[in-house]
Write a protein that holds these residues in place. Structure first.
Motif, mmCIF file in Angstrom:
data_model
loop_
_atom_site.group_PDB
_atom_site.id
_atom_site.type_symbol
_atom_site.label_atom_id
_atom_site.label_comp_id
_atom_site.label_asym_id
_atom_site.label_seq_id
_atom_site.Cartn_x
_atom_site.Cartn_y
_atom_site.Cartn_z
ATOM 1 N N GLY A 284 0.809 -1.214 0.000
ATOM 2 C CA GLY A 284 0.000 0.000 0.000
ATOM 3 C C GLY A 284 0.842 1.263 0.000
ATOM 4 O O GLY A 284 2.058 1.234 0.181
ATOM 5 N N ILE A 285 0.179 2.383 -0.215
ATOM 6 C CA ILE A 285 0.831 3.694 -0.153
ATOM 7 C C ILE A 285 0.009 4.595 0.755
ATOM 8 O O ILE A 285 -1.176 4.363 0.993
ATOM 9 C CB ILE A 285 0.967 4.337 -1.553
ATOM 10 C CG1 ILE A 285 -0.412 4.497 -2.210
ATOM 11 C CG2 ILE A 285 1.890 3.525 -2.433
ATOM 12 C CD1 ILE A 285 -0.376 5.284 -3.513
ATOM 13 N N SER A 286 0.651 5.621 1.282
ATOM 14 C CA SER A 286 -0.026 6.559 2.169
ATOM 15 C C SER A 286 -0.947 7.465 1.360
ATOM 16 O O SER A 286 -0.494 8.188 0.468
ATOM 17 C CB SER A 286 1.004 7.410 2.919
ATOM 18 O OG SER A 286 1.845 6.600 3.710
ATOM 19 N N GLU B 135 1.375 -9.740 8.460
ATOM 20 C CA GLU B 135 2.838 -9.807 8.347
ATOM 21 C C GLU B 135 3.330 -9.447 6.951
ATOM 22 O O GLU B 135 4.523 -9.160 6.768
ATOM 23 C CB GLU B 135 3.327 -11.225 8.694
ATOM 24 C CG GLU B 135 3.072 -11.660 10.119
ATOM 25 C CD GLU B 135 1.643 -12.126 10.353
ATOM 26 O OE1 GLU B 135 1.267 -12.289 11.529
ATOM 27 O OE2 GLU B 135 0.915 -12.333 9.354
ATOM 28 N N LEU B 136 2.421 -9.452 5.979
ATOM 29 C CA LEU B 136 2.803 -9.168 4.592
ATOM 30 C C LEU B 136 2.135 -7.895 4.080
ATOM 31 O O LEU B 136 1.960 -7.714 2.884
ATOM 32 C CB LEU B 136 2.429 -10.357 3.701
ATOM 33 C CG LEU B 136 3.210 -11.648 3.987
ATOM 34 C CD1 LEU B 136 2.622 -12.813 3.199
ATOM 35 C CD2 LEU B 136 4.683 -11.468 3.647
ATOM 36 N N GLY B 137 1.761 -7.016 5.020
ATOM 37 C CA GLY B 137 1.162 -5.740 4.655
ATOM 38 C C GLY B 137 2.174 -4.615 4.799
ATOM 39 O O GLY B 137 2.870 -4.515 5.817
ATOM 40 N N PHE B 138 2.282 -3.775 3.777
ATOM 41 C CA PHE B 138 3.270 -2.690 3.762
ATOM 42 C C PHE B 138 2.579 -1.377 3.385
ATOM 43 O O PHE B 138 1.692 -1.363 2.544
ATOM 44 C CB PHE B 138 4.389 -2.976 2.755
ATOM 45 C CG PHE B 138 5.030 -4.322 2.952
ATOM 46 C CD1 PHE B 138 6.106 -4.479 3.794
ATOM 47 C CD2 PHE B 138 4.539 -5.440 2.273
ATOM 48 C CE1 PHE B 138 6.703 -5.727 3.973
ATOM 49 C CE2 PHE B 138 5.125 -6.691 2.435
ATOM 50 C CZ PHE B 138 6.197 -6.829 3.294
ATOM 51 N N GLU C 97 -7.372 6.891 2.651
ATOM 52 C CA GLU C 97 -7.277 5.473 3.002
ATOM 53 C C GLU C 97 -6.293 5.344 4.159
ATOM 54 O O GLU C 97 -5.087 5.453 3.975
ATOM 55 C CB GLU C 97 -6.784 4.645 1.800
ATOM 56 C CG GLU C 97 -7.770 4.552 0.649
ATOM 57 C CD GLU C 97 -7.231 3.727 -0.513
ATOM 58 O OE1 GLU C 97 -6.212 3.022 -0.324
ATOM 59 O OE2 GLU C 97 -7.810 3.810 -1.608
ATOM 60 N N ASP C 98 -6.825 5.119 5.349
ATOM 61 C CA ASP C 98 -5.940 5.056 6.511
ATOM 62 C C ASP C 98 -5.535 3.632 6.869
ATOM 63 O O ASP C 98 -4.736 3.425 7.792
ATOM 64 C CB ASP C 98 -6.588 5.726 7.728
ATOM 65 C CG ASP C 98 -7.861 5.019 8.163
ATOM 66 O OD1 ASP C 98 -8.397 4.224 7.370
ATOM 67 O OD2 ASP C 98 -8.317 5.267 9.296
ATOM 68 N N ARG C 99 -6.063 2.637 6.145
ATOM 69 C CA ARG C 99 -5.695 1.242 6.390
ATOM 70 C C ARG C 99 -5.643 0.464 5.077
ATOM 71 O O ARG C 99 -6.230 0.882 4.080
ATOM 72 C CB ARG C 99 -6.711 0.566 7.319
ATOM 73 C CG ARG C 99 -6.608 0.987 8.777
ATOM 74 C CD ARG C 99 -7.645 0.245 9.623
ATOM 75 N NE ARG C 99 -7.517 0.578 11.021
ATOM 76 C CZ ARG C 99 -6.707 -0.031 11.871
ATOM 77 N NH1 ARG C 99 -5.966 -1.038 11.437
ATOM 78 N NH2 ARG C 99 -6.634 0.330 13.137
ATOM 79 N N LEU C 100 -4.945 -0.672 5.119
ATOM 80 C CA LEU C 100 -4.976 -1.584 3.975
ATOM 81 C C LEU C 100 -6.307 -2.324 3.991
ATOM 82 O O LEU C 100 -7.032 -2.315 4.988
ATOM 83 C CB LEU C 100 -3.821 -2.589 4.072
ATOM 84 C CG LEU C 100 -2.414 -2.015 4.296
ATOM 85 C CD1 LEU C 100 -1.389 -3.133 4.267
ATOM 86 C CD2 LEU C 100 -2.082 -0.945 3.274
ATOM 87 N N ASN C 101 -6.638 -2.962 2.891
ATOM 88 C CA ASN C 101 -7.904 -3.702 2.872
ATOM 89 C C ASN C 101 -7.840 -4.875 3.860
ATOM 90 O O ASN C 101 -6.746 -5.363 4.185
ATOM 91 C CB ASN C 101 -8.278 -4.135 1.449
ATOM 92 C CG ASN C 101 -7.456 -5.301 0.932
ATOM 93 O OD1 ASN C 101 -7.469 -6.395 1.490
ATOM 94 N ND2 ASN C 101 -6.722 -5.063 -0.157
#
Length: 218
Positions: free
Chosen positions: A193-195, A209-212, A199-203
């Motif tokens: 993901g990007i800032s 552990e694999l969310g960036f 969107e303040d969170r990933l889906n």
């Protein structure tokens, strides 16, 4: 001619400097031991922070390259730790919705346009929603494809073969559809993901552990 004997030793500047500083060193030590410091207490020496622990510096303009390097190195380390060696990336519209969500969005847009027939913005919003209709069946297809790919990868792991993880930009729409498929198959679901301000969170289907989340987007 050759010199058969080395020349006599002559004290160089460094030797003279050392000889001159010895009495000074003794005077400093004597002054410290007697407490003589012109009536002032000897201050405690400073203890500056390590550069890599200096938050003000790390967030400064001069440290931008260091932050970029962190966004390369830290994700790489986590991917290695979780054995995510091969990733199949899914790309698609962030506006895509599953059927139920699309129908609800269409209902709201139609009601808004009907309530404000003179409002060009409401009419334009309704048209945008209608143009997304072709994406609805693709959402379910993407979820199913990611699910099948994950199950196929798990079967390869059982045979000792290389595995493949689903990867996306971690946002909504088609990205969420793909991550959902991997999640349903109980496999790894990678999200890069990007800032973004909206969107303040990933889906929710990204494996934690694999969310960036990246600040720098190249």
């Amino acid at each position: 001619q050759f010199l058969l004997h080395p020349p006599p030793f002559l004290p160089g500047p460094s030797s003279r400097a050392m000889a001159a500083t010895e009495p000074q060193k003794r005077k400093i030590e004597e002054a410290g031991s007697s407490g003589a410091n012109n009536g002032l207490a000897v201050p405690q020496g400073p203890k500056p922070p390590k550069a890599y622990k200096n938050g003000e510096f790390l967030n400064s303009h001069d440290a931008r390259l260091i932050r970029v390097m962190c966004e390369l190195q830290e994700p790489g380390q986590r991917l290695d730790e979780n054995h995510a060696d091969n990733i199949v990336m899914f790309f698609g519209s962030a506006r895509a919705k599953p059927k139920a969500q699309y129908e609800e969005a269409l209902r709201r847009a139609e009601a808004d346009a009907a309530a404000r027939p003179e409002d060009a913005g409401a009419r334009s919003a309704l048209e945008r929603v209608k143009k997304q209709a072709f994406l609805v069946p693709m959402f379910d297809v993407t979820t199913e494809l990611a699910r099948r790919l994950t199950e196929w990868s798990k079967s390869r792991a059982a045979e000792g073969k290389a595995t493949y993880a689903v990867g996306t930009g971690a946002g909504p729409g088609m990205m969420e559809a793909a991550n959902k498929g991997a999640y349903l198959a109980k496999g790894p679901s990678v999200g890069f993901g990007i800032s973004l301000p909206f969107e303040d969170r990933l889906n929710p289907y990204v494996t934690p552990e694999l969310g960036f989340e990246f600040h720098y987007f190249f």
